[in-house]
Write a protein that holds these residues in place. Sequence first.
Motif, PDB file in Angstrom:
ATOM      1  N   TYR A 170       0.847  -1.193   0.000  1.00 32.07           N
ATOM      2  CA  TYR A 170       0.000   0.000   0.000  1.00 32.07           C
ATOM      3  C   TYR A 170       0.882   1.243   0.000  1.00 32.07           C
ATOM      4  CZ  TYR A 170      -3.802  -3.162   1.011  1.00 32.07           C
ATOM      5  OH  TYR A 170      -4.711  -4.176   0.931  1.00 32.07           O
ATOM      6  N   ASP A 200      -4.030  -6.183   4.679  1.00 34.75           N
ATOM      7  CA  ASP A 200      -5.240  -5.852   3.930  1.00 34.75           C
ATOM      8  C   ASP A 200      -5.530  -4.353   4.025  1.00 34.75           C
ATOM      9  OD1 ASP A 200      -6.306  -5.481   6.497  1.00 34.75           O
ATOM     10  OD2 ASP A 200      -7.406  -7.368   6.476  1.00 34.75           O
ATOM     11  N   LEU A 201      -6.611  -3.933   3.380  1.00 33.65           N
ATOM     12  CA  LEU A 201      -6.971  -2.522   3.352  1.00 33.65           C
ATOM     13  C   LEU A 201      -7.316  -1.990   4.742  1.00 33.65           C
ATOM     14  CD1 LEU A 201      -7.292  -0.145   1.429  1.00 33.65           C
ATOM     15  CD2 LEU A 201      -9.674  -0.812   1.097  1.00 33.65           C
ATOM     16  N   SER A 202      -7.881  -2.833   5.584  1.00 32.29           N
ATOM     17  CA  SER A 202      -8.197  -2.426   6.946  1.00 32.29           C
ATOM     18  C   SER A 202      -6.919  -2.089   7.721  1.00 32.29           C
ATOM     19  CB  SER A 202      -8.975  -3.547   7.651  1.00 32.29           C
ATOM     20  OG  SER A 202      -9.230  -3.200   8.981  1.00 32.29           O
ATOM     21  N   ALA A 203      -5.891  -2.883   7.549  1.00 35.61           N
ATOM     22  CA  ALA A 203      -4.605  -2.605   8.205  1.00 35.61           C
ATOM     23  C   ALA A 203      -3.982  -1.332   7.643  1.00 35.61           C
ATOM     24  CB  ALA A 203      -3.662  -3.793   8.024  1.00 35.61           C
ATOM     25  N   ARG A 249      -5.643   1.255   6.457  1.00 40.36           N
ATOM     26  CA  ARG A 249      -6.408   2.373   7.016  1.00 40.36           C
ATOM     27  C   ARG A 249      -5.945   2.669   8.448  1.00 40.36           C
ATOM     28  NH1 ARG A 249     -10.535   3.330  10.361  1.00 40.36           N
ATOM     29  NH2 ARG A 249     -11.894   5.082   9.891  1.00 40.36           N
ATOM     30  N   ALA A 250      -5.785   1.619   9.241  1.00 40.76           N
ATOM     31  CA  ALA A 250      -5.313   1.795  10.626  1.00 40.76           C
ATOM     32  C   ALA A 250      -3.930   2.437  10.642  1.00 40.76           C
ATOM     33  CB  ALA A 250      -5.291   0.443  11.351  1.00 40.76           C
ATOM     34  N   THR A 265      -8.055  -1.498  -6.716  1.00 39.99           N
ATOM     35  CA  THR A 265      -9.138  -0.913  -5.931  1.00 39.99           C
ATOM     36  C   THR A 265      -9.084   0.602  -6.063  1.00 39.99           C
ATOM     37  OG1 THR A 265      -7.783  -0.737  -3.946  1.00 39.99           O
ATOM     38  CG2 THR A 265      -9.107  -2.740  -4.177  1.00 39.99           C
ATOM     39  N   LEU A 303      -8.351   4.660  -1.038  1.00 47.30           N
ATOM     40  CA  LEU A 303      -9.019   4.872   0.238  1.00 47.30           C
ATOM     41  C   LEU A 303      -8.565   6.229   0.748  1.00 47.30           C
ATOM     42  CD1 LEU A 303     -10.560   3.901   2.803  1.00 47.30           C
ATOM     43  CD2 LEU A 303      -8.373   2.967   3.574  1.00 47.30           C
ATOM     44  N   VAL A 337      -8.257   8.801   3.757  1.00 52.12           N
ATOM     45  CA  VAL A 337      -8.274   8.856   5.215  1.00 52.12           C
ATOM     46  C   VAL A 337      -7.944  10.288   5.637  1.00 52.12           C
ATOM     47  CG1 VAL A 337      -7.339   7.924   7.358  1.00 52.12           C
ATOM     48  CG2 VAL A 337      -7.504   6.458   5.340  1.00 52.12           C
ATOM     49  N   GLU A 369      -9.960  11.985  11.033  1.00 48.25           N
ATOM     50  CA  GLU A 369     -10.225  10.673  11.632  1.00 48.25           C
ATOM     51  C   GLU A 369      -9.204  10.374  12.727  1.00 48.25           C
ATOM     52  OE1 GLU A 369     -11.126   7.262   9.274  1.00 48.25           O
ATOM     53  OE2 GLU A 369     -11.969   8.504   7.678  1.00 48.25           O
TER      54      GLU A 369
END
Length: 87
Positions: free
Chosen positions: A4, A25-28, A30-31, A62, A65, A67, A71
Amino acid sequence: MPRYFFHLALEDQVILDSEGRELRDLSAARARAIEVARRMRVGSVVKPQANAAFYVVGTVSTLPLVVPFSEADLASGAEGQNRPSPL
């Protein structure tokens, strides 16, 4: 693992991440963006009133994303106590 890239949009400029980081993954991803944004705010690298965001793009097909640094401002203080490694 997918790689990423964390491109930083800050006011009227964009700073491209040419190295990226391998994450599960994308969740990681984002975090990770939220963690780094929080550190940049705390360290006064990016002022609270600044319009800043990470555009996270992966090596898989994809949409980016987005962010916003806001946030990170809203994230729990307990999460911020860990010291993650730099991007």
